[in-house]
Design a protein around this motif. Sequence first.
Motif, PDB file in Angstrom:
ATOM      1  N   THR A  16       3.805  -1.021   3.640  1.00 53.03           N
ATOM      2  CA  THR A  16       3.676   0.187   2.830  1.00 53.03           C
ATOM      3  C   THR A  16       4.959   0.442   2.041  1.00 53.03           C
TER       4      THR A  16
ATOM      5  N   PHE B 219      -3.949   1.639   3.163  1.00 56.18           N
ATOM      6  CA  PHE B 219      -4.129   0.306   3.740  1.00 56.18           C
ATOM      7  C   PHE B 219      -5.455   0.251   4.507  1.00 56.18           C
TER       8      PHE B 219
ATOM      9  N   LYS C 106      -0.246   4.122   5.094  1.00 55.36           N
ATOM     10  CA  LYS C 106      -1.134   3.485   6.071  1.00 55.36           C
ATOM     11  C   LYS C 106      -2.599   3.831   5.836  1.00 55.36           C
TER      12      LYS C 106
ATOM     13  N   TYR D 110       1.011  -7.296   5.328  1.00 57.62           N
ATOM     14  CA  TYR D 110       1.118  -6.338   4.226  1.00 57.62           C
ATOM     15  C   TYR D 110       1.710  -5.041   4.758  1.00 57.62           C
TER      16      TYR D 110
ATOM     17  N   PHE E  65       0.833  -1.204   0.000  1.00 58.84           N
ATOM     18  CA  PHE E  65       0.000   0.000   0.000  1.00 58.84           C
ATOM     19  C   PHE E  65       0.866   1.251   0.000  1.00 58.84           C
TER      20      PHE E  65
END
Length: 215
Positions: free
Chosen positions: A181, A155, A152, A179, A149
């Motif tokens: 960033t 996400f 944040k 996952y 992503f």
Amino acid sequence: MQNSVFLFCNKQAESYDRSVEGYDEQYRDVFAGYDRILSTVADKAGQVVLEFGVGTGNLTKKLLERGKQVYGIEPSAPMRKKAAEKLSGRAVILDGDFLQFPTPPEPIDTIASTYAFHHLTDAEKDEALAKYSQLLHPGGKIVFADTAFRDKEAFRQAIEEARARGFHDLADDLEREYYTTLDVLASLFSKHGFSASFAQQNAFVWVMEAVKQTT
């Protein structure tokens, strides 16, 4: 890597190829352009490739079609069996994972992976990249494609949107796995001597190309 990851991979062995073909509506956006994404990774790879998370062998097949020498690493025995059937013994597929793996018998110029690096925490990603930096000579590269992503907030929005669409399995997966960033990934690559670039492929997946710099 946690045992739950291995169990998850074992369960996926029979259904993974159907998922990437779009049969699971919840993950359709994650796998949008799947064949193109794998082709992009294969095209960027050098001649001798160490591939992590082989799965059922889809990326491996594309690498072989391009004349690459592939050493594959896959922790799931059912996945290794599927890959062996698909590849007809044309690649070496060994037991191991991103952190614990047999060293290839010849120098490698590319480390590749698709849809798998998220199984590692950020700390484990750091540990893995430290290992890969030692394996690769300057000019060697890491080419990964995985869900990540921009930040944040992106996400958080992805999880909220999944829940709003009733895609609770996807939302749970986004919250359960590791996952990360782009800024975290860029920092980790830089820490271990790589110059990284990121190219977005769909709403979830980015291709990450990190070239080992001269030390």
